[in-house]
Design an enzyme around this catalytic site. Structure first.
Site, PDB file in Angstrom:
ATOM      1  N   ASP A  69       7.544  69.674  36.974  1.00 34.25           N
ATOM      2  CA  ASP A  69       7.306  68.658  35.936  1.00 34.25           C
ATOM      3  C   ASP A  69       5.985  67.917  36.111  1.00 34.25           C
ATOM      4  O   ASP A  69       5.764  66.901  35.443  1.00 34.25           O
ATOM      5  CB  ASP A  69       8.460  67.643  35.956  1.00 34.25           C
ATOM      6  CG  ASP A  69       9.746  68.234  35.412  1.00 34.25           C
ATOM      7  OD1 ASP A  69       9.841  68.389  34.187  1.00 34.25           O
ATOM      8  OD2 ASP A  69      10.642  68.569  36.209  1.00 34.25           O
ATOM      9  N   GLU A  74       2.247  61.007  33.006  1.00 34.81           N
ATOM     10  CA  GLU A  74       2.473  59.621  32.573  1.00 34.81           C
ATOM     11  C   GLU A  74       3.549  58.931  33.420  1.00 34.81           C
ATOM     12  O   GLU A  74       3.517  57.712  33.597  1.00 34.81           O
ATOM     13  CB  GLU A  74       2.922  59.616  31.111  1.00 34.81           C
ATOM     14  CG  GLU A  74       3.389  58.258  30.637  1.00 34.81           C
ATOM     15  CD  GLU A  74       3.913  58.263  29.210  1.00 34.81           C
ATOM     16  OE1 GLU A  74       3.366  57.517  28.408  1.00 34.81           O
ATOM     17  OE2 GLU A  74       4.856  59.001  28.905  1.00 34.81           O
ATOM     18  N   ASP A  75       4.512  59.724  33.895  1.00 31.00           N
ATOM     19  CA  ASP A  75       5.652  59.107  34.590  1.00 31.00           C
ATOM     20  C   ASP A  75       5.296  58.558  35.968  1.00 31.00           C
ATOM     21  O   ASP A  75       6.106  57.855  36.567  1.00 31.00           O
ATOM     22  CB  ASP A  75       6.797  60.139  34.695  1.00 31.00           C
ATOM     23  CG  ASP A  75       7.357  60.450  33.322  1.00 31.00           C
ATOM     24  OD1 ASP A  75       7.528  59.505  32.531  1.00 31.00           O
ATOM     25  OD2 ASP A  75       7.605  61.635  33.032  1.00 31.00           O
ATOM     26  N   ARG A  94      11.043  64.679  41.289  1.00 29.49           N
ATOM     27  CA  ARG A  94       9.722  64.297  40.792  1.00 29.49           C
ATOM     28  C   ARG A  94       9.018  63.270  41.690  1.00 29.49           C
ATOM     29  O   ARG A  94       7.865  62.927  41.443  1.00 29.49           O
ATOM     30  CB  ARG A  94       9.838  63.768  39.353  1.00 29.49           C
ATOM     31  CG  ARG A  94      10.408  64.815  38.393  1.00 29.49           C
ATOM     32  CD  ARG A  94      10.065  64.509  36.968  1.00 29.49           C
ATOM     33  NE  ARG A  94       8.620  64.380  36.802  1.00 29.49           N
ATOM     34  CZ  ARG A  94       8.044  63.841  35.740  1.00 29.49           C
ATOM     35  NH1 ARG A  94       8.797  63.384  34.754  1.00 29.49           N
ATOM     36  NH2 ARG A  94       6.738  63.754  35.657  1.00 29.49           N
ATOM     37  N   ARG A 145      16.540  56.876  33.970  1.00 26.40           N
ATOM     38  CA  ARG A 145      15.467  57.078  34.955  1.00 26.40           C
ATOM     39  C   ARG A 145      14.890  55.764  35.513  1.00 26.40           C
ATOM     40  O   ARG A 145      14.197  55.787  36.529  1.00 26.40           O
ATOM     41  CB  ARG A 145      14.325  57.863  34.306  1.00 26.40           C
ATOM     42  CG  ARG A 145      14.677  59.273  33.867  1.00 26.40           C
ATOM     43  CD  ARG A 145      14.820  60.185  35.058  1.00 26.40           C
ATOM     44  NE  ARG A 145      15.170  61.542  34.651  1.00 26.40           N
ATOM     45  CZ  ARG A 145      14.283  62.475  34.315  1.00 26.40           C
ATOM     46  NH1 ARG A 145      12.995  62.200  34.331  1.00 26.40           N
ATOM     47  NH2 ARG A 145      14.680  63.679  33.986  1.00 26.40           N
ATOM     48  N   HIS A 172      13.649  58.687  27.479  1.00 27.62           N
ATOM     49  CA  HIS A 172      12.819  57.517  27.810  1.00 27.62           C
ATOM     50  C   HIS A 172      12.667  56.579  26.611  1.00 27.62           C
ATOM     51  O   HIS A 172      12.885  56.987  25.467  1.00 27.62           O
ATOM     52  CB  HIS A 172      11.396  57.987  28.177  1.00 27.62           C
ATOM     53  CG  HIS A 172      11.284  58.679  29.488  1.00 27.62           C
ATOM     54  ND1 HIS A 172      10.541  59.823  29.657  1.00 27.62           N
ATOM     55  CD2 HIS A 172      11.791  58.376  30.706  1.00 27.62           C
ATOM     56  CE1 HIS A 172      10.595  60.204  30.926  1.00 27.62           C
ATOM     57  NE2 HIS A 172      11.353  59.339  31.584  1.00 27.62           N
ATOM     58  N   CYS A 269       3.195  61.764  27.390  1.00 27.92           N
ATOM     59  CA  CYS A 269       3.607  62.049  28.777  1.00 27.92           C
ATOM     60  C   CYS A 269       2.624  62.938  29.526  1.00 27.92           C
ATOM     61  O   CYS A 269       2.654  62.982  30.751  1.00 27.92           O
ATOM     62  CB  CYS A 269       4.994  62.655  28.803  1.00 27.92           C
ATOM     63  SG  CYS A 269       5.131  64.117  27.843  1.00 27.92           S
TER      64      CYS A 269
HETATM   65  C1  CIR Z   1      11.561  65.136  33.006  1.00 27.21           C
HETATM   66  O1  CIR Z   1      12.744  65.328  32.700  1.00 27.21           O
HETATM   67  O2  CIR Z   1      11.244  64.288  33.826  1.00 27.21           O
HETATM   68  C2  CIR Z   1      10.501  65.981  32.350  1.00 27.21           C
HETATM   69  N1  CIR Z   1      11.023  67.266  32.066  1.00 27.21           N
HETATM   70  C3  CIR Z   1      10.010  65.342  31.080  1.00 27.21           C
HETATM   71  C4  CIR Z   1       9.271  64.072  31.312  1.00 27.21           C
HETATM   72  C5  CIR Z   1       8.666  63.548  30.065  1.00 27.21           C
HETATM   73  N2  CIR Z   1       7.926  62.374  30.361  1.00 27.21           N
HETATM   74  C6  CIR Z   1       7.534  61.504  29.469  1.00 27.21           C
HETATM   75  O3  CIR Z   1       7.825  61.637  28.292  1.00 27.21           O
HETATM   76  N3  CIR Z   1       6.856  60.468  29.898  1.00 27.21           N
END
Ligand code: CIR
Length: 275
Positions: A69, A74-75, A94, A145, A172, A269
Site C-alpha cells: 500500500d 497521504e496516510d 502499513r 483506522r 476514511h 491518497c
Molecule cells: C488501505 O486500505 O490502507 C489502502 N488500500 C488504501 C488507502 C487509501 N488512502 C487514502 O485514501 N488516503
C-alpha cells in the site's frame, strides 16, 4: 501561511511509485476484477505527470515491495504550515511505510525547507486519509483506522484548531468528501457523507458551501493551484465538477483511477502536498 487552495502552484508533492506487490494492497471488499498491475502503473504515471505540470517539484520516495500500500503516501504524514506530523497508520501492515517518508522530508529540511518533523506517539493510530485541512482547521475522521487518542494528540500538538468527525461508512473521512477551496467541500450524495460534510460546513461558518456529486469516489478531488484533479469514469459527477471549475477559473484535469479504487484509494491518497 500558504494555503492549499491558493492559485499559485504548491511547492512540492511527495509521491511513492507502485510496489511490485500492489495487487496485494488492502481492500475493504475484494474487487470483482483483480487489480491490473500494468494498468495501475499507467494510471499512476499519468497522475505523477499531472502533478509535475501543477507543482514546483515532485519528490519521489522509493517504493518498497514489502509494502503493497506504499503508494498511498497521504496516510503517512499530515503537513500543515511548517509542521509535518508523521502518522502511525491504522493498519498494522502499513506502519513501516512511514520511515522512508520521514527520511525524504528530512532531506528536504536539510536542503533548507522550513519543516519541523514530528511523530505521533505509539498510543495513537491515524491515517492521513482521515485528515482534511480546510479553512485553517484540521478535521479528523474517527474511523476504523484513526483513534480518539490520535485526535486528542493532534489537538494538543498541531498549531491550528482540530475537530473530530465520526466516520461511520467508508474507509476514511476523505473517501466520500474533499475540499475544492477553503470554503467549498465536494461531497458524495450519500447520507453518511452529507452528514459529515454538514458538520464541517457548520464549523466553517456562513461562507461554507457544499457541491454534491452522485458518485462516492468522484467526491475525492485534489486541488493543486489553479488545477483540480478529478476522476474520469463518472460522467455525471465530472460534468458537474467541470462546470464548477469553469465558473471559478479553475482547470479540471481528468484522471482514471480505476485500479486504485479497487484498493480503496483515490486522488488525494497518492500524494502529500506541501503548499
Ligand atoms: C488501505 O486500505 O490502507 C489502502 N488500500 C488504501 C488507502 C487509501 N488512502 C487514502 O485514501 N488516503
Amino acid at each position: 501561511m500558504s494555503s492549499l487552495y491558493q492559485m499559485s502552484p504548491p511547492r512540492f508533492a511527495l509521491v511513492r511509485p507502485l510496489p511490485a506487490s500492489f495487487a496485494q494492497a488492502l481492500s475493504e471488499k475484494p474487487p470483482i476484477t483483480p487489480i491490473d498491475l500494468a494498468l495501475a502503473q499507467h494510471q499512476h504515471q499519468a497522475y505523477v505527470s499531472a502533478l509535475r505540470s501543477a507543482v514546483g517539484e515532485v519528490v519521489v520516495v522509493d517504493a518498497a515491495d514489502e509494502c503493497p500500500d506504499c503508494c498511498f503516501i497521504e496516510d503517512t504524514v499530515v503537513i500543515v504550515g511548517r509542521q509535518a506530523m508523521i502518522t502511525r497508520p491504522g493498519a498494522p501492515s502499513r506502519r513501516i511505510e512511514t520511515s522512508a517518508v520521514a527520511a525524504s522530508l528530512e532531506r528536504l529540511r536539510t536542503r533548507g525547507e522550513d519543516l519541523v518533523i514530528e511523530h505521533l506517539s505509539d498510543a495513537a493510530l491515524l491515517d492521513g486519509g482521515d485528515v482534511l485541512y480546510v479553512g485553517g482547521r484540521l478535521f479528523i475522521g474517527l474511523s476504523r483506522r484513526t483513534t480518539a487518542t490520535a485526535l486528542e494528540e493532534m489537538r494538543a500538538r498541531m498549531d491550528c484548531p482540530v475537530h473530530g468527525i465520526e466516520v461511520d461508512e467508508g474507509l476514511h473521512l476523505k473517501s466520500m468528501l474533499s475540499a475544492l477551496d477553503d470554503q467549498t467541500l465536494v461531497v458524495a450524495e450519500h447520507p453518511s457523507a452529507l452528514r459529515m460534510a454538514t458538520e464541517i460546513k457548520a464549523v466553517l461558518g456562513a461562507g461554507g458551501s457544499l457541491i454534491t456529486v452522485p458518485d462516492a469516489s468522484a467526491a475525492n478531488v485534489l486541488r493543486l493551484g489553479r488545477y483540480v484533479l478529478i476522476q474520469d469514469g463518472f460522467p455525471q459527477s465530472s460534468g458537474r465538477l467541470q462546470s464548477i471549475c469553469g465558473e471559478r477559473g479553475l482547470m479540471p484535469v481528468s484522471l482514471k483511477m480505476s485500479e486504485f479504487i479497487k484498493a480503496d484509494g483515490a486522488l488525494t491518497c497518492c500524494s502529500v502536498i506541501i503548499p
